[in-house]
Scaffold this active site. Structure first.
Site, short mmCIF file in Angstrom:
data_model
loop_
_atom_site.label_atom_id
_atom_site.label_comp_id
_atom_site.label_asym_id
_atom_site.label_seq_id
_atom_site.Cartn_x
_atom_site.Cartn_y
_atom_site.Cartn_z
N ASP A 178 45.46 38.74 52.33
CA ASP A 178 44.88 39.87 53.12
C ASP A 178 45.69 41.19 53.29
O ASP A 178 45.22 42.06 53.51
CB ASP A 178 44.53 39.39 54.60
CG ASP A 178 45.69 39.70 55.46
OD1 ASP A 178 46.80 39.22 55.14
OD2 ASP A 178 45.55 40.14 56.72
N CYS A 208 36.97 42.33 21.18
CA CYS A 208 37.38 43.42 20.84
C CYS A 208 39.02 43.77 21.05
O CYS A 208 39.69 44.07 20.40
CB CYS A 208 36.78 44.67 21.54
SG CYS A 208 34.97 44.56 21.17
N ASP A 216 50.53 40.89 49.37
CA ASP A 216 49.67 39.69 48.52
C ASP A 216 49.25 40.37 47.29
O ASP A 216 48.85 39.25 46.25
CB ASP A 216 48.62 39.17 49.33
CG ASP A 216 49.20 38.61 50.72
OD1 ASP A 216 49.84 38.00 50.65
OD2 ASP A 216 48.58 38.73 51.49
N ASP A 225 48.47 32.95 51.81
CA ASP A 225 49.40 33.76 52.54
C ASP A 225 48.99 33.02 54.10
O ASP A 225 48.12 32.59 54.41
CB ASP A 225 49.08 35.07 52.52
CG ASP A 225 49.80 36.19 53.25
OD1 ASP A 225 51.31 36.04 53.16
OD2 ASP A 225 49.16 36.77 54.22
N CYS A 259 34.26 43.66 24.35
CA CYS A 259 34.40 42.31 24.98
C CYS A 259 36.00 41.87 24.70
O CYS A 259 36.69 42.80 24.04
CB CYS A 259 33.50 41.52 24.17
SG CYS A 259 33.71 41.37 22.13
#
Length: 737
Positions: A621, A18, A625, A422, A15
């Site tokens: 996309d 940790c 990006d 974008d 987690c």
């Protein structure tokens, strides 16, 4: 001080707490200047004084904190290790779920007589408790060693209380009879909690395994070899042997191996992997080209200016790593209160035991009350509160065409304040289209388009494909050119009916001595609108121009409108020029436009918004990006986009429909409300139930001291939490999609 930077592979983390423990242990080490631990990629980056420390010392420090550390192996080795961890979790999850199902059947439907049934339940629950659930005991022990508590502590204490009490009843049931009532067993409680938490961690491991795929795919774009001129000879060498100032040869269709400046030749280069621009960029001597981009037409020579880790692509890979490392996972409300809740529960149970030993009728009475406190405080409802809502919501999201990479992503979506788009391929169609044909004197628009399309039939250039596509959509019959010549960086020349026809740039018109009087003015007007202009000429006279543009998607304006109505700030960032960017932004209703922005600047733009205290979502996309998608609190990838964009993103829109973006954020908000409601009820039942179970109302409600009643109250809280979470199945879209 001789500062050195090293990366370590960390194992054993379960987690965010940790990761924080490992980071704190490294930071507290004498000689360490800085340390950061990325839970998602299970890596630690340490800057240290190598006069005082060695890597082996850092590894020992991590091991002393209760975790494992090693120098990172190769990609394939790490991939195999990730796969082994996932299989390890999956096997334990499957066993735990099957055993829990059998336990619940036997327990609730009395499939076997009493005594044999108890022993069968014990046989099924024991391996779940100590084999499948061993990691929780280990996590609780590590937390204890580091003087803290976390969800592992809560899970270990709660399940141990249920299992331990049930074990005692199984071994000596007569010792636990209260008011003539047969003692109940809680093996189903302990195994159900372990199964639920293992399910969450298995899904988390799958998400973490995919996190590194974006970087692997980016690295795959790099060419493996390059042809260089050495001592006057053309030699093919591994990419690692290319040096700055080497002369590199690049042929049509090849991927450019390194960054550099063209010294000889003309071409059109597809740089969409970096700039996002769908139209290949014309290149001539003196122009800069980017390693990893594709040479579409024409051979050329370049002088290497960036090799190895100094290329644009290498910097993108580094940016993705850094952004993923800096994005802290969302800390659940249950985790934040666990450090307070767990000691309180344990303390309340201890006080209950001591108090009833002092004033109560018997040891059994005192022990029963203490166990009742632990059972009613068992984190079943708390464990169900968040994952149940998120599992229901992610299933509903999938039905709507929204793929959520991890459950935490929906929580993040609910907190987004600013959304960045974008342009190319996200707000726009991602390919050029003919928007206007302007014919010169004595010519018709249809004739100009037909001439251009006829000559361009044999060209593979995206602009040529757009011209041919436009003509065919109008039903035009095209002629086959008698001659065809591609002129790299300028256009094409063909022959139709014995006449020379030219289609291309203003540079082609100039170099071919073609008159553009009366046409150039209209071309300038179209270019001022952010459009790409192609001249069409017959013999030595320009007869018209064709304007092309990458048009905004039909649903983009609707998506932006809904986002603004939801109170979000909307921004567009593009690698394209300002004129084109503003034209698209105006069409979709965006006022904040940032143009001519390269990948590293996109990530910086997101960082700038985050530095203002804003929680940012990025929608894109393309490969260009990826750093910004990873840097943003929430990365949203368009379904038809590149695999790399989708791997770097938190949410993928399966359909190429931007209206799903506001839908994802709205669903995230609904999910977050549902989670908060669940957590409230989970803690409400515990807060009310613990003092009652402890006997505060005794003797008026002394029956509640019975762990069976406590378990019933706990079960009721779980049922209410699940029922509330299931309301998300009826979620209705807010945008028509």
């Amino acid at each position: 001080m001789a500062a050195r930077r090293t990366d370590l592979r960390i194992t054993g983390m379960h987690c965010a707490a940790c990761a924080a423990t490992v980071e704190r242990s490294l930071r507290d080490t004498r000689g360490v200047a800085n340390a950061g631990v990325n839970f998602a990629t299970e890596e630690a980056t340490v800057v240290y004084d190598d006069d005082l420390l060695a890597v082996a010392d850092l590894i020992r420090r991590v091991e002393a904190a209760g975790y494992g550390a090693a120098i990172p192996a190769g990609d394939e080795t790490e991939r195999a290790a990730e796969g082994a961890e996932l299989r390890h979790l999956t096997v334990r999850l499957v066993f735990s779920v099957l055993a829990t199902a059998l336990i619940m059947l036997i327990h609730n439907f009395s499939l076997l007589p009493l005594r044999p049934s108890d022993w069968v339940l014990l046989a099924l629950a024991t391996p779940v408790q100590f084999w499948a659930g061993w990691q929780f005991y280990r996590g609780a022990w590590i937390a204890l060693r580091n003087r803290t508590t976390d969800m592992s502590t809560l899970i270990a204490v709660g399940t141990s209380a249920a299992y331990g009490y049930s074990l005692a009843v199984t071994l000596s049931p007569e010792s636990f009879v209260v008011a003539g009532q047969r003692p109940d067993l809680y093996y189903d409680t302990s195994t159900m909690i372990i199964s639920l938490i293992l399910l969450g961690r298995t899904l988390e491991a799958r998400a973490k395994r995919r996190a590194s795929d974006a970087i692997r795919r980016l690295a795959g774009l790099q060419a493996k070899t390059a042809r260089v001129i050495r001592e006057g000879q053309e030699v093919e060498v591994p990419l690692s042997q290319v040096a700055v100032d080497d002369t590199v040869l690049v042929r049509p269709g090849e991927r450019i191996p390194v960054d550099g400046l063209i010294v000889e030749g003309l071409s059109a280069v597809d740089e969409s992997m970096v700039t996002g621009e769908s139209i290949p960029v014309e290149k001539a001597p003196g122009d800069f080209v980017i390693g990893g981009s594709v040479n579409r037409a024409g051979a050329f020579q370049l002088r290497a200016t960036g090799v190895g880790s100094d290329t644009v692509l290498a910097r993108i890979i580094r940016l993705v790593r850094e952004a993923q490392g800096s994005k802290a996972p969302i800390q659940r409300l249950a985790d934040r209160v666990a450090s307070i809740f767990v000691p309180i529960v344990i303390g309340a149970a201890a006080v209950t035991l001591v108090t009833w030993l002092a004033v109560g009728p018997s040891f059994t009475h005192a022990m029963t009350a203490a166990v009742a406190v632990l059972i009613i405080a068992c984190p079943c409802a708390m464990g169900l509160a968040t994952p149940t809502s998120l599992l229901v919501a992610t299933g509903r999201a999938a039905q709507l065409g929204i793929l959520v990479r991890s459950a935490a992503s929906l929580e993040t979506a609910g907190n987004v304040e600013t959304i960045v788009f974008d342009k190319t391929g996200t707000l726009t169609e991602g390919r050029p289209q003919v928007t206007e044909v302007a014919a010169g004197h004595d010519w018709r628009d249809e004739d100009v388009l037909r001439l251009a399309a006829s000559v361009e039939q044999d060209s593979e250039h995206p602009l040529a494909e757009a011209v041919v596509r436009a003509a065919r959509l109008k039903g035009m019959v095209l002629e086959r050119p008698q001659e065809f010549t591609a002129i790299p960086g300028q256009g094409v020349r063909g022959a139709l009916g014995g006449r020379a026809v030219y289609v291309g740039t203003a540079r082609l018109m100039e170099s071919s001595a073609i008159a553009t009087a009366g046409i150039a003015e209209r071309a300038a007007e179209l270019e001022a609108q952010g459009k790409t202009v192609v001249f069409v000429a017959v013999e030595h006279q320009a007869v018209g121009v064709i304007a092309l543009a990458d048009l905004a998607k039909a649903e983009a304006a609707t998506a932006v409108k809904h986002l603004r109505q939801m109170g979000l700030e909307v921004t567009m960032i593009t690698g394209d020029n300002l004129l084109t960017g503003r034209a698209v932004a105006s069409a979709v209703g965006i006022h904040d436009v940032r143009a001519e922005v390269l990948p590293d600047k996109k990530a910086e733009a997101v960082k700038a918004l985050q530095s203002q205290g804003k929680r940012v979502a990025m929608v894109g996309d393309g490969i260009n990006d990826a750093p910004a998608l990873a840097q943003a609190e929430l990365g949203i990838a368009i379904g038809r986009g590149t695999d790399i964009a989708m791997e770097a993103a938190d949410i993928t829109l399966v359909r190429d429909d931007l209206r799903l973006a506001p839908e994802a954020i709205h669903l995230g908000r609904a999910t977050l409300r549902n989670v908060r409601q669940n957590l409230f009820w989970a803690f409400f039942y515990n807060t009310i139930g613990i003092p009652i179970a402890a006997g505060v109302l005794y003797p008026f409600l002394h029956v509640l001291l019975n762990p069976a009643i406590a378990a019933g109250a706990m079960a009721f809280s779980s049922v209410s939490v699940v029922a509330n979470a299931l309301r998300l199945r009826r979620y209705r879209p807010v945008v028509a999609v």
